[in-house]
Design a protein around this motif. Structure first.
Motif, PDB file in Angstrom:
ATOM      1  N   GLU A  36      11.964  -5.401  20.606  1.00 51.91           N
ATOM      2  CA  GLU A  36      12.453  -5.543  21.987  1.00 51.91           C
ATOM      3  C   GLU A  36      13.672  -4.668  22.239  1.00 51.91           C
ATOM      4  O   GLU A  36      13.798  -4.051  23.298  1.00 51.91           O
ATOM      5  CB  GLU A  36      12.766  -7.006  22.302  1.00 51.91           C
ATOM      6  CG  GLU A  36      12.941  -7.278  23.776  1.00 51.91           C
ATOM      7  CD  GLU A  36      11.802  -6.756  24.651  1.00 51.91           C
ATOM      8  OE1 GLU A  36      12.110  -6.116  25.675  1.00 51.91           O
ATOM      9  OE2 GLU A  36      10.622  -6.958  24.310  1.00 51.91           O
ATOM     10  N   ARG A  39      12.421  -1.156  22.613  1.00 54.20           N
ATOM     11  CA  ARG A  39      11.741  -1.014  23.907  1.00 54.20           C
ATOM     12  C   ARG A  39      12.764  -0.837  25.024  1.00 54.20           C
ATOM     13  O   ARG A  39      12.607   0.015  25.899  1.00 54.20           O
ATOM     14  CB  ARG A  39      10.870  -2.236  24.191  1.00 54.20           C
ATOM     15  CG  ARG A  39       9.588  -2.264  23.413  1.00 54.20           C
ATOM     16  CD  ARG A  39       8.780  -3.502  23.706  1.00 54.20           C
ATOM     17  NE  ARG A  39       7.528  -3.459  22.984  1.00 54.20           N
ATOM     18  CZ  ARG A  39       6.837  -4.534  22.640  1.00 54.20           C
ATOM     19  NH1 ARG A  39       7.269  -5.740  22.957  1.00 54.20           N
ATOM     20  NH2 ARG A  39       5.714  -4.398  21.969  1.00 54.20           N
ATOM     21  N   THR A  49       6.647   1.473  26.884  1.00 53.27           N
ATOM     22  CA  THR A  49       7.236   0.813  25.717  1.00 53.27           C
ATOM     23  C   THR A  49       6.460  -0.420  25.267  1.00 53.27           C
ATOM     24  O   THR A  49       6.631  -0.852  24.129  1.00 53.27           O
ATOM     25  CB  THR A  49       8.705   0.437  25.984  1.00 53.27           C
ATOM     26  OG1 THR A  49       8.769  -0.409  27.130  1.00 53.27           O
ATOM     27  CG2 THR A  49       9.549   1.683  26.210  1.00 53.27           C
ATOM     28  N   ARG A  50       5.614  -0.941  26.118  1.00 51.29           N
ATOM     29  CA  ARG A  50       4.810  -2.096  25.690  1.00 51.29           C
ATOM     30  C   ARG A  50       3.884  -1.728  24.530  1.00 51.29           C
ATOM     31  O   ARG A  50       3.411  -2.586  23.804  1.00 51.29           O
ATOM     32  CB  ARG A  50       4.015  -2.670  26.857  1.00 51.29           C
ATOM     33  CG  ARG A  50       2.902  -1.759  27.338  1.00 51.29           C
ATOM     34  CD  ARG A  50       2.064  -2.381  28.452  1.00 51.29           C
ATOM     35  NE  ARG A  50       1.019  -1.493  28.858  1.00 51.29           N
ATOM     36  CZ  ARG A  50       1.101  -0.626  29.864  1.00 51.29           C
ATOM     37  NH1 ARG A  50       2.204  -0.544  30.576  1.00 51.29           N
ATOM     38  NH2 ARG A  50       0.098   0.159  30.161  1.00 51.29           N
TER      39      ARG A  50
END
Length: 187
Positions: A36, A39, A49-50
């Motif tokens: 995270e 990201r 970024t997922r």
């Protein structure tokens, strides 16, 4: 939209990765980097970024550390050699695409893993920066004790600091040093 020049997201992502891995998270005491956090770091640079997966975090750490060499290079030939080495190791297949942002070039082949897309875009971004401006538009911050890198995308190309804060601190320190020197001469 300038996706091919030195203002591209690849250059900004390269700066962010280098500073993230070699300054912000370089300490052995730094907490483990989460997917995270990475990201969030890369989202402003137009990456999906997922698609980032946990195993790619280590790959991006290694790449960020390697990218630092281009920013730290004192001579153009050294920076070019590093950039060419990186370009040789990424699998580029440039193609024109339009997915709602207008026709533009994608350098990554369709379907490659997220880390490889980042590697391709940062390598081509820095290669374009070097081709257009040599090493004059990038480097390690000139402020004392700052190890962050920068890439200058301004019109005049005179940046030497990673941030306004470092520039201001350096200017204040220089002003105070000049004042001390002037007062010691007057005494």
């Amino acid at each position: 939209m300038d996706v091919n020049g030195y203002r591209s997201d690849g250059v900004g992502a390269a700066v962010a990765l280098v500073n993230f891995w070699t300054v912000d998270n370089a300490s052995p005491d730094a907490p483990p980097v989460t997917v995270e956090a990475l990201r969030e770091l890369l989202a402003p640079f137009s990456f999906l970024t997922r698609d980032l997966r946990a195993p790619e975090v280590a790959q991006l750490a290694e790449w960020g550390t390697e990218l630092r060499g281009i920013f730290a290079a004192d001579e153009l030939e050294a920076a070019v050699g590093l950039a060419n080495g990186m370009l040789e190791r990424v699998a580029m297949r440039p193609r024109l695409v339009d997915h709602g942002y207008g026709l533009h070039v994608h350098y990554a082949p369709s379907g490659v893993p997220f880390a490889e897309r980042v590697r391709i875009n940062t390598a081509i971004g820095l290669a374009n920066l070097l081709a257009e401006h040599g090493i004059e538009r990038s480097g390690v911050c000139a402020a004392d004790r700052c190890e962050r890198v920068y890439a200058d995308t301004s019109r005049n190309g005179r940046r030497r600091y990673c941030s306004e804060a470092c520039a201001n601190r350096a200017n204040v320190a220089a002003h105070r040093a000049r004042k001390r020197a002037a007062s010691s001469v007057a005494d």
